[in-house]
Design a protein around this motif. Structure first.
Motif, PDB file in Angstrom:
ATOM      1  N   PRO A  45     -53.213  73.009  15.044  1.00 43.42           N
ATOM      2  CA  PRO A  45     -53.873  71.812  14.510  1.00 43.42           C
ATOM      3  C   PRO A  45     -52.941  70.616  14.301  1.00 43.42           C
ATOM      4  O   PRO A  45     -53.413  69.483  14.214  1.00 43.42           O
ATOM      5  CB  PRO A  45     -54.451  72.298  13.166  1.00 43.42           C
ATOM      6  N   ILE A  46     -51.626  70.864  14.206  1.00 40.54           N
ATOM      7  CA  ILE A  46     -50.715  69.754  13.862  1.00 40.54           C
ATOM      8  C   ILE A  46     -49.866  69.273  15.021  1.00 40.54           C
ATOM      9  O   ILE A  46     -49.157  68.280  14.881  1.00 40.54           O
ATOM     10  CB  ILE A  46     -49.795  70.125  12.679  1.00 40.54           C
ATOM     11  N   VAL A  47     -49.917  69.953  16.149  1.00 35.20           N
ATOM     12  CA  VAL A  47     -49.051  69.562  17.267  1.00 35.20           C
ATOM     13  C   VAL A  47     -49.321  68.134  17.705  1.00 35.20           C
ATOM     14  O   VAL A  47     -48.392  67.321  17.852  1.00 35.20           O
ATOM     15  CB  VAL A  47     -49.204  70.540  18.446  1.00 35.20           C
ATOM     16  N   GLY A  48     -50.592  67.784  17.908  1.00 30.47           N
ATOM     17  CA  GLY A  48     -50.931  66.436  18.372  1.00 30.47           C
ATOM     18  C   GLY A  48     -50.498  65.348  17.405  1.00 30.47           C
ATOM     19  O   GLY A  48     -49.745  64.437  17.781  1.00 30.47           O
ATOM     20  N   PRO A  49     -50.945  65.401  16.138  1.00 32.67           N
ATOM     21  CA  PRO A  49     -50.529  64.352  15.200  1.00 32.67           C
ATOM     22  C   PRO A  49     -49.030  64.349  14.925  1.00 32.67           C
ATOM     23  O   PRO A  49     -48.443  63.289  14.696  1.00 32.67           O
ATOM     24  CB  PRO A  49     -51.333  64.668  13.929  1.00 32.67           C
ATOM     25  N   VAL A  82     -35.535  63.353  17.537  1.00 31.76           N
ATOM     26  CA  VAL A  82     -36.628  63.791  16.673  1.00 31.76           C
ATOM     27  C   VAL A  82     -37.158  65.105  17.214  1.00 31.76           C
ATOM     28  O   VAL A  82     -37.433  65.225  18.416  1.00 31.76           O
ATOM     29  CB  VAL A  82     -37.751  62.734  16.622  1.00 31.76           C
ATOM     30  N   ILE A  83     -37.287  66.102  16.343  1.00 37.71           N
ATOM     31  CA  ILE A  83     -37.751  67.425  16.752  1.00 37.71           C
ATOM     32  C   ILE A  83     -39.235  67.560  16.413  1.00 37.71           C
ATOM     33  O   ILE A  83     -39.651  67.367  15.269  1.00 37.71           O
ATOM     34  CB  ILE A  83     -36.938  68.532  16.059  1.00 37.71           C
ATOM     35  N   LEU A  84     -40.008  67.908  17.419  1.00 36.44           N
ATOM     36  CA  LEU A  84     -41.454  68.037  17.302  1.00 36.44           C
ATOM     37  C   LEU A  84     -41.842  69.518  17.310  1.00 36.44           C
ATOM     38  O   LEU A  84     -41.181  70.336  17.967  1.00 36.44           O
ATOM     39  CB  LEU A  84     -42.138  67.339  18.480  1.00 36.44           C
ATOM     40  N   PRO A  85     -42.914  69.893  16.615  1.00 32.76           N
ATOM     41  CA  PRO A  85     -43.337  71.295  16.657  1.00 32.76           C
ATOM     42  C   PRO A  85     -43.985  71.640  17.987  1.00 32.76           C
ATOM     43  O   PRO A  85     -44.804  70.889  18.512  1.00 32.76           O
ATOM     44  CB  PRO A  85     -44.359  71.383  15.507  1.00 32.76           C
ATOM     45  N   GLY A  86     -43.602  72.783  18.541  1.00 27.65           N
ATOM     46  CA  GLY A  86     -44.289  73.311  19.704  1.00 27.65           C
ATOM     47  C   GLY A  86     -45.492  74.124  19.268  1.00 27.65           C
ATOM     48  O   GLY A  86     -45.703  74.376  18.075  1.00 27.65           O
ATOM     49  N   SER A 125     -45.779  74.699   8.872  1.00 30.61           N
ATOM     50  CA  SER A 125     -46.417  73.499   8.330  1.00 30.61           C
ATOM     51  C   SER A 125     -47.878  73.428   8.758  1.00 30.61           C
ATOM     52  O   SER A 125     -48.224  73.718   9.906  1.00 30.61           O
ATOM     53  CB  SER A 125     -45.682  72.245   8.804  1.00 30.61           C
ATOM     54  N   THR A 126     -48.711  73.021   7.827  1.00 33.26           N
ATOM     55  CA  THR A 126     -50.126  72.774   8.140  1.00 33.26           C
ATOM     56  C   THR A 126     -50.436  71.282   8.082  1.00 33.26           C
ATOM     57  O   THR A 126     -51.602  70.892   8.174  1.00 33.26           O
ATOM     58  CB  THR A 126     -51.041  73.532   7.161  1.00 33.26           C
ATOM     59  N   VAL A 127     -49.411  70.466   7.925  1.00 30.28           N
ATOM     60  CA  VAL A 127     -49.570  69.009   7.888  1.00 30.28           C
ATOM     61  C   VAL A 127     -48.674  68.411   8.964  1.00 30.28           C
ATOM     62  O   VAL A 127     -47.693  69.040   9.387  1.00 30.28           O
ATOM     63  CB  VAL A 127     -49.210  68.433   6.499  1.00 30.28           C
ATOM     64  N   PRO A 128     -48.964  67.194   9.444  1.00 30.99           N
ATOM     65  CA  PRO A 128     -48.114  66.581  10.460  1.00 30.99           C
ATOM     66  C   PRO A 128     -46.672  66.481   9.975  1.00 30.99           C
ATOM     67  O   PRO A 128     -46.402  65.942   8.905  1.00 30.99           O
ATOM     68  CB  PRO A 128     -48.741  65.192  10.655  1.00 30.99           C
ATOM     69  N   LYS A 129     -45.749  67.015  10.772  1.00 27.94           N
ATOM     70  CA  LYS A 129     -44.370  67.075  10.314  1.00 27.94           C
ATOM     71  C   LYS A 129     -43.409  67.012  11.501  1.00 27.94           C
ATOM     72  O   LYS A 129     -43.687  67.564  12.567  1.00 27.94           O
ATOM     73  CB  LYS A 129     -44.115  68.367   9.532  1.00 27.94           C
ATOM     74  N   VAL A 130     -42.270  66.351  11.287  1.00 23.00           N
ATOM     75  CA  VAL A 130     -41.191  66.303  12.275  1.00 23.00           C
ATOM     76  C   VAL A 130     -39.855  66.439  11.568  1.00 23.00           C
ATOM     77  O   VAL A 130     -39.754  66.248  10.356  1.00 23.00           O
ATOM     78  CB  VAL A 130     -41.212  64.993  13.096  1.00 23.00           C
TER      79      VAL A 130
END
Length: 319
Positions: A229-233, A214-218, A275-280
């Motif tokens: 704002p979205i890194v944590g969620p 799973v790739i997470l945003p840095g 992305s401005t919303v939680p995304k992976v």
């Protein structure tokens, strides 16, 4: 999806909080299994190829910021069917996920091969400029990543809708004929004010490279990109998706990226940067490995993959 020079960080994997949701999911699984059995009986679980459901080409508009999940034709076999009661609840806008909006981004597009000029156009992803989109990869037998991702997206969308969620896809059927660009894919989730967004992929790596990640945003704050704002969620969403995907599919965490955690952080993907919303993103397996490709081309396994993604997203939304 293949890539060069990824930024590898190894975020510590957090245990997904199960809580009351697992009780609800436990009640759902038998029904989903029954639906899968029906689906297999009508021939929906064959190896490779596109899903057999008839999807109108108009389901996704190139001018629309977010495409609504299309209604299926009466003759189309279900991808999963927890039961008429669940379907009725979804139609009425009720259920455990009522009021939630999920954007599913099936990676790539089978038409990209015919539109090299369009997909090679450079777009601004904040940190740098990249191609609008790429063709994606395929198994050695020719089953394309684009077909795989759309099939899993359909299965996942059905499960989410049956629990009352609103589902939007970035592409579907033959529309659009190529792309959309990675910038547009991010915009669809943003304009939908999605509670969660997930981009579905399969990797292109060497034989012997196995497993999902799973790739997470840095953290990015450059140009039009601001992921702070979205890194944590997003990391929370990604950890839950990885946990449930592993549990449902028994697909191991990647043995070639992520140091065995199944989690990788990157700052070079426009779909995450903008992305401005939680995304992976999820790379469900390596299409160029014989063992992984045997799973990816098997309809019953794709249903398990969708179930794992569903449970991870639902766990995140009900945290």
């Amino acid at each position: 999806m293949s890539y060069l020079d990824p930024e590898f960080e190894s975020p510590e994997r957090r245990s997904a909080r199960r809580g009351p949701l697992l009780m609800a999911l436990a009640a759902l699984v038998p029904g989903a299994l029954l639906g899968w059995m029906v689906y297999e009986a009508v021939g929906g679980g064959g190896s490779g190829g596109s899903p057999r459901a008839s999807v109108p080409a108009s389901a996704v508009s190139r001018t629309s910021a977010a495409a609504s999940w299309p209604a299926r034709s009466a003759s189309a076999p279900p991808f999963a069917s927890p039961g008429d009661d669940a379907k009725a609840a979804a139609t009425a806008g009720s259920g455990p996920l009522a009021g939630k909006v999920i954007v599913i981004d099936p990676g790539h597009n089978p038409g990209n091969f015919q539109h090299p000029t369009e997909i090679n156009r450079q777009v601004d992803i904040g940190t740098n400029w990249k191609e609008c989109d790429t063709t994606g990869t395929s198994t050695k037998a020719g089953y394309t990543e684009a077909d795989f991702t759309l099939d899993v997206a359909h299965r996942l969308g059905t499960l989410l809708e049956q629990q009352g969620a609103t589902v939007k896809l970035t592409r579907d059927g033959d529309a659009p004929p190529w792309g959309p660009c990675v910038t547009e894919r991010a915009q669809i989730g943003n304009e939908a004010h999605a509670d969660a967004a997930i981009s579905i992929h399969a990797d292109d790596s060497a034989e012997g490279d196995r497993g999902f990640h799973v790739i997470l945003p840095g953290t990015v704050h450059a140009g039009a990109a601001d992921t702070r704002p979205i890194v944590g969620p997003s990391h929370d969403l990604g950890a839950r998706v990885a946990d449930f995907f592993l549990r449902e599919t028994r697909q191991p965490a990647s043995n070639y990226v992520g140091e065995g955690t199944g989690l990788v952080t990157r700052t070079d993907l426009g779909g995450l940067n903008l992305s401005t919303v939680p995304k992976v993103f999820i790379e469900c397996g390596n299409m160029r490995d014989s063992k992984d490709s045997a799973l990816l081309t098997y309809g019953a396994w794709r249903q398990k993959a969708a179930q794992g993604l569903f449970e991870g997203i639902a766990d995140f939304l009900n945290r």
